[in-house]
Design a protein around this motif. Structure first.
Motif, PDB file in Angstrom:
ATOM      1  N   GLU A   1       0.851  -1.188   0.000  1.00 33.80           N
ATOM      2  CA  GLU A   1       0.000   0.000   0.000  1.00 33.80           C
ATOM      3  C   GLU A   1       0.890   1.242   0.000  1.00 33.80           C
ATOM      4  O   GLU A   1       1.915   1.285   0.681  1.00 33.80           O
ATOM      5  N   LEU A   2       0.472   2.242  -0.747  1.00 33.13           N
ATOM      6  CA  LEU A   2       1.193   3.507  -0.792  1.00 33.13           C
ATOM      7  C   LEU A   2       1.023   4.205   0.552  1.00 33.13           C
ATOM      8  O   LEU A   2      -0.092   4.436   1.009  1.00 33.13           O
ATOM      9  N   VAL A   3       2.165   4.529   1.226  1.00 34.09           N
ATOM     10  CA  VAL A   3       2.100   5.136   2.555  1.00 34.09           C
ATOM     11  C   VAL A   3       2.878   6.440   2.665  1.00 34.09           C
ATOM     12  O   VAL A   3       2.806   7.125   3.684  1.00 34.09           O
ATOM     13  N   GLY A   4       3.631   6.793   1.644  1.00 37.35           N
ATOM     14  CA  GLY A   4       4.381   8.033   1.685  1.00 37.35           C
ATOM     15  C   GLY A   4       4.771   8.459   0.287  1.00 37.35           C
ATOM     16  O   GLY A   4       4.894   7.632  -0.616  1.00 37.35           O
ATOM     17  N   MET A   5       4.938   9.774   0.097  1.00 34.15           N
ATOM     18  CA  MET A   5       5.340  10.262  -1.220  1.00 34.15           C
ATOM     19  C   MET A   5       6.010  11.623  -1.099  1.00 34.15           C
ATOM     20  O   MET A   5       5.701  12.404  -0.213  1.00 34.15           O
ATOM     21  N   LYS A   6       6.950  11.824  -1.994  1.00 36.20           N
ATOM     22  CA  LYS A   6       7.580  13.125  -2.172  1.00 36.20           C
ATOM     23  C   LYS A   6       7.155  13.572  -3.561  1.00 36.20           C
ATOM     24  O   LYS A   6       7.411  12.882  -4.548  1.00 36.20           O
ATOM     25  N   LEU A   7       6.496  14.720  -3.630  1.00 37.44           N
ATOM     26  CA  LEU A   7       5.971  15.202  -4.906  1.00 37.44           C
ATOM     27  C   LEU A   7       6.997  16.072  -5.624  1.00 37.44           C
ATOM     28  O   LEU A   7       8.029  16.442  -5.054  1.00 37.44           O
ATOM     29  N   ALA A   8       6.732  16.400  -6.854  1.00 40.39           N
ATOM     30  CA  ALA A   8       7.665  17.169  -7.686  1.00 40.39           C
ATOM     31  C   ALA A   8       7.968  18.547  -7.105  1.00 40.39           C
ATOM     32  O   ALA A   8       9.035  19.108  -7.359  1.00 40.39           O
ATOM     33  N   ASP A   9       7.069  19.093  -6.289  1.00 38.96           N
ATOM     34  CA  ASP A   9       7.316  20.396  -5.671  1.00 38.96           C
ATOM     35  C   ASP A   9       8.197  20.289  -4.429  1.00 38.96           C
ATOM     36  O   ASP A   9       8.487  21.286  -3.777  1.00 38.96           O
ATOM     37  N   GLY A  10       8.623  19.065  -4.089  1.00 39.26           N
ATOM     38  CA  GLY A  10       9.486  18.837  -2.935  1.00 39.26           C
ATOM     39  C   GLY A  10       8.750  18.534  -1.651  1.00 39.26           C
ATOM     40  O   GLY A  10       9.372  18.205  -0.641  1.00 39.26           O
ATOM     41  N   SER A  11       7.424  18.631  -1.669  1.00 39.52           N
ATOM     42  CA  SER A  11       6.659  18.350  -0.458  1.00 39.52           C
ATOM     43  C   SER A  11       6.620  16.849  -0.174  1.00 39.52           C
ATOM     44  O   SER A  11       6.594  16.030  -1.086  1.00 39.52           O
ATOM     45  N   HIS A  12       6.676  16.510   1.140  1.00 33.39           N
ATOM     46  CA  HIS A  12       6.621  15.122   1.586  1.00 33.39           C
ATOM     47  C   HIS A  12       5.284  14.888   2.269  1.00 33.39           C
ATOM     48  O   HIS A  12       4.875  15.695   3.109  1.00 33.39           O
ATOM     49  N   TRP A  13       4.637  13.792   1.935  1.00 38.82           N
ATOM     50  CA  TRP A  13       3.341  13.449   2.503  1.00 38.82           C
ATOM     51  C   TRP A  13       3.393  12.042   3.078  1.00 38.82           C
ATOM     52  O   TRP A  13       3.949  11.141   2.468  1.00 38.82           O
ATOM     53  N   GLN A  14       2.803  11.863   4.277  1.00 42.83           N
ATOM     54  CA  GLN A  14       2.725  10.558   4.925  1.00 42.83           C
ATOM     55  C   GLN A  14       1.261  10.213   5.151  1.00 42.83           C
ATOM     56  O   GLN A  14       0.483  11.050   5.607  1.00 42.83           O
ATOM     57  N   LYS A  15       0.916   8.981   4.827  1.00 42.25           N
ATOM     58  CA  LYS A  15      -0.453   8.526   5.056  1.00 42.25           C
ATOM     59  C   LYS A  15      -0.654   8.299   6.550  1.00 42.25           C
ATOM     60  O   LYS A  15       0.152   7.637   7.195  1.00 42.25           O
ATOM     61  N   LEU A  16      -1.723   8.893   7.100  1.00 46.09           N
ATOM     62  CA  LEU A  16      -2.016   8.732   8.517  1.00 46.09           C
ATOM     63  C   LEU A  16      -2.861   7.489   8.726  1.00 46.09           C
ATOM     64  O   LEU A  16      -2.445   6.527   9.340  1.00 46.09           O
ATOM     65  N   ASP A  17      -4.077   7.518   8.237  1.00 47.41           N
ATOM     66  CA  ASP A  17      -4.969   6.361   8.275  1.00 47.41           C
ATOM     67  C   ASP A  17      -6.088   6.606   7.288  1.00 47.41           C
ATOM     68  O   ASP A  17      -6.353   7.745   6.901  1.00 47.41           O
ATOM     69  N   GLY A  18      -6.732   5.576   6.865  1.00 45.53           N
ATOM     70  CA  GLY A  18      -7.809   5.734   5.892  1.00 45.53           C
ATOM     71  C   GLY A  18      -7.343   6.520   4.685  1.00 45.53           C
ATOM     72  O   GLY A  18      -6.443   6.104   3.973  1.00 45.53           O
ATOM     73  N   GLU A  19      -7.916   7.702   4.493  1.00 45.57           N
ATOM     74  CA  GLU A  19      -7.574   8.523   3.339  1.00 45.57           C
ATOM     75  C   GLU A  19      -7.041   9.896   3.756  1.00 45.57           C
ATOM     76  O   GLU A  19      -7.195  10.867   3.045  1.00 45.57           O
ATOM     77  N   ALA A  20      -6.390   9.971   4.918  1.00 45.60           N
ATOM     78  CA  ALA A  20      -5.811  11.224   5.399  1.00 45.60           C
ATOM     79  C   ALA A  20      -4.297  11.196   5.200  1.00 45.60           C
ATOM     80  O   ALA A  20      -3.622  10.231   5.554  1.00 45.60           O
ATOM     81  N   TRP A  21      -3.773  12.279   4.617  1.00 47.68           N
ATOM     82  CA  TRP A  21      -2.344  12.429   4.348  1.00 47.68           C
ATOM     83  C   TRP A  21      -1.857  13.713   5.008  1.00 47.68           C
ATOM     84  O   TRP A  21      -2.481  14.761   4.878  1.00 47.68           O
ATOM     85  N   LEU A  22      -0.730  13.642   5.728  1.00 45.03           N
ATOM     86  CA  LEU A  22      -0.156  14.775   6.435  1.00 45.03           C
ATOM     87  C   LEU A  22       1.078  15.263   5.698  1.00 45.03           C
ATOM     88  O   LEU A  22       1.980  14.483   5.386  1.00 45.03           O
ATOM     89  N   LYS A  23       1.119  16.586   5.446  1.00 46.47           N
ATOM     90  CA  LYS A  23       2.283  17.196   4.824  1.00 46.47           C
ATOM     91  C   LYS A  23       3.355  17.376   5.896  1.00 46.47           C
ATOM     92  O   LYS A  23       3.113  17.999   6.931  1.00 46.47           O
ATOM     93  N   GLU A  24       4.537  16.829   5.631  1.00 42.30           N
ATOM     94  CA  GLU A  24       5.638  16.883   6.583  1.00 42.30           C
ATOM     95  C   GLU A  24       5.992  18.324   6.932  1.00 42.30           C
ATOM     96  O   GLU A  24       6.060  19.188   6.068  1.00 42.30           O
ATOM     97  N   GLY A  25       6.197  18.572   8.245  1.00 40.80           N
ATOM     98  CA  GLY A  25       6.587  19.898   8.706  1.00 40.80           C
ATOM     99  C   GLY A  25       5.439  20.878   8.804  1.00 40.80           C
ATOM    100  O   GLY A  25       5.663  22.080   8.953  1.00 40.80           O
ATOM    101  N   SER A  26       4.204  20.383   8.706  1.00 47.95           N
ATOM    102  CA  SER A  26       3.049  21.276   8.790  1.00 47.95           C
ATOM    103  C   SER A  26       1.887  20.522   9.420  1.00 47.95           C
ATOM    104  O   SER A  26       2.003  19.356   9.774  1.00 47.95           O
TER     105      SER A  26
END
Length: 134
Positions: A82-107
């Protein structure tokens, strides 16, 4: 990138003038995309005719993409594939919390929805606001 490789043994390739070797099987598909699958790790790297590259792990999941303009995206998978983390082309990092919620790293920014990553590396997002994958 203009590098030349020479075959120095079964599925072993060497760049002339260096000690670097690459072990794996090569495949050229009907679109002209060139892939190599590492003999030891089973990871693969595809060089696409548009200049982009797609790297896959041993499970076949896309782990990184570099587009033809050099922008990179990275993806992390859990043991359930399962996809649980991603770094997007803009440099932002996202981590999957649970279900369909994703948290932007550092915010505290939260993004809701599901993501689908195609085998070619195209990322699609689906949310309540946008019920179709885009």
């Amino acid at each position: 990138n203009g590098n030349v490789l020479e075959n120095v043994g079964e599925n072993t390739w060497k760049s002339p003038g260096t000690s670097e070797t690459l072990n794996g099987a090569w495949q050229l598909d009907k679109n002209g995309d060139l892939s190599i699958k590492d003999s030891k790790s089973a990871e693969s790297l595809t060089h696409k005719v548009d200049g982009s590259t797609v790297m896959r792990n041993s499970d076949g999941n896309v782990v990184s993409i570099r587009d033809r303009d050099g922008r990179e995206r990275e993806f992390k998978w859990n043991e359930k594939k399962e996809l649980v983390g991603m770094k997007l082309a803009d440099g932002s990092h996202w981590q999957k919390l649970d279900g369909e919620a994703w948290l932007k790293e550092g915010s505290t920014e939260i993004m809701r929805g599901s993501f689908k990553l195609d085998s070619d590396g195209s990322l699609h997002h689906k949310s309540e606001a946008s019920p179709h994958l885009n």
